[in-house]
Design an enzyme around this catalytic site. Structure first.
Site, PDB file in Angstrom:
ATOM      1  N   GLU A  41       0.730  -1.285   0.162  1.00  0.00           N
ATOM      2  CA  GLU A  41       0.084   0.121   0.087  1.00  0.00           C
ATOM      3  C   GLU A  41       0.688   1.270   0.215  1.00  0.00           C
ATOM      4  O   GLU A  41       1.986   1.221   0.606  1.00  0.00           O
ATOM      5  CB  GLU A  41      -0.860  -0.038   1.152  1.00  0.00           C
ATOM      6  CG  GLU A  41      -1.830   1.213   1.263  1.00  0.00           C
ATOM      7  CD  GLU A  41      -2.410   1.095   2.902  1.00  0.00           C
ATOM      8  OE1 GLU A  41      -3.624   1.928   2.886  1.00  0.00           O
ATOM      9  OE2 GLU A  41      -2.094   0.748   3.622  1.00  0.00           O
ATOM     10  N   LYS A 114      -9.614   1.501  -2.666  1.00  0.00           N
ATOM     11  CA  LYS A 114      -9.866   0.978  -1.184  1.00  0.00           C
ATOM     12  C   LYS A 114     -11.190   1.499  -0.446  1.00  0.00           C
ATOM     13  O   LYS A 114     -11.550   2.555  -0.565  1.00  0.00           O
ATOM     14  CB  LYS A 114      -8.775   1.724  -0.325  1.00  0.00           C
ATOM     15  CG  LYS A 114      -8.792   1.007   1.227  1.00  0.00           C
ATOM     16  CD  LYS A 114      -7.513   1.861   1.932  1.00  0.00           C
ATOM     17  CE  LYS A 114      -7.411   1.300   3.317  1.00  0.00           C
ATOM     18  NZ  LYS A 114      -6.344   1.876   4.248  1.00  0.00           N
ATOM     19  N   CYS A 156      -5.020  -3.120   2.736  1.00  0.00           N
ATOM     20  CA  CYS A 156      -4.779  -2.814   4.077  1.00  0.00           C
ATOM     21  C   CYS A 156      -6.106  -3.142   4.956  1.00  0.00           C
ATOM     22  O   CYS A 156      -6.530  -4.271   5.363  1.00  0.00           O
ATOM     23  CB  CYS A 156      -4.146  -1.532   4.211  1.00  0.00           C
ATOM     24  SG  CYS A 156      -3.487  -1.417   5.911  1.00  0.00           S
TER      25      CYS A 156
END
Length: 273
Positions: A41, A114, A156
């Site tokens: 990330e 994300k 993440c």
């Protein structure tokens, strides 16, 4: 048996230096006959000072990174899963966006934004409010026909939300990428157990390239880039101290072997509210 490369990084505030590290790793991965490279990330820019980071994000910097990585992928014939970088959306906020570079898709470069924003107050005093600057994504994204089959894309903090991984399981993903910049406290407590659980639940490989160590913006990240097989066995753990490039052979036959032994995806039933 396809070989993958996993890049563990200590990304900083200079996008050019971070990109150069990725390009060097890509060359080394190709020379080692890897078919795919996974990065963490925020591989291109890791900077919690949004005022300092903003001018690059709002410039044509992200576009130039995409162009360079696209050219590099074609030159090396190496698929590149860029864990994420910040990009401007044009709607006043940014996106934490993953990219997948390959020449087989024949269309626009696939990307995933994300979905889950890291808005937390840790007992250590660390405070993170990702949603102040970033717009959450809304689409589940998978990449078909990669060297390791169908690949699901996450980033993440998504790791903590089983519904997303249930959806990827329903799509019969063979592998799921979980690039990350986990904090040290949360990583030590939850990283290994959650990654193994997600691999077991989806009966899929999990590939988690991670940030590690002390960064220029003052944060510390946990590292321990992992590759986990569908049974939950850790095949690669790159430790929590140094950046570097790791390799792992992916036995695709293991996916069907596990799904035959423990057909949880086939046995799953909808639970009434």
């Amino acid at each position: 048996m396809p070989k993958i490369a996993v890049l563990q990084m200590t990304s900083g505030i200079d996008p050019e230096a971070n990109l150069a590290a990725i390009e060097k790793a890509a060359v080394e991965a190709a020379q080692a006959d890897a078919m795919m490279l996974f990065t963490p990330e925020m591989a291109i820019l890791l900077d919690r000072d949004r005022k300092r980071a903003g001018p690059w994000i709002e410039s044509d910097g992200p576009r130039k990174v995409v162009e360079r990585l696209e050219a590099l992928q074609m030159e090396l014939d190496l698929d590149i899963a860029l864990g994420s970088m910040p990009v401007a959306t044009g709607a006043g906020k940014w996106a934490n966006r993953s990219f997948y570079f390959d020449e087989k898709s024949g269309g626009p470069i696939l990307h995933y934004d994300k979905i889950h924003m890291f808005d937390v107050q840790l007992a250590t005093g660390e405070s993170w409010r990702e949603s102040n600057a970033y717009e959450p994504g809304t689409e589940i994204v998978t990449v078909d026909n990669t060297p390791i089959g169908r690949l699901g894309l996450t980033v993440c903090y998504d790791l903590r939300f089983p519904a997303l991984f249930e959806a990827l399981g329903k799509r019969r993903c063979d592998a799921i990428a979980i690039p990350a910049a986990f904090t040290r406290p949360t990583g030590a407590a939850h990283w290994h157990v959650m990654l193994r659980a997600r691999a077991i639940e989806a009966s899929a490989f999990v590939i988690a390239a991670a940030q590690v160590g002390k960064h220029e913006d003052g944060r510390e990240t946990y590292g321990h880039s992992l590759v986990v097989d569908p049974w939950g066995e850790v095949l690669l753990d790159m430790g929590g101290e140094e950046s570097g490039l790791g390799f792992c052979d992916i036995d695709l036959g293991r996916i069907e072997e596990v799904r035959r032994q423990l057909p949880s995806l086939a046995n799953k039933r909808e639970i009434p509210n």
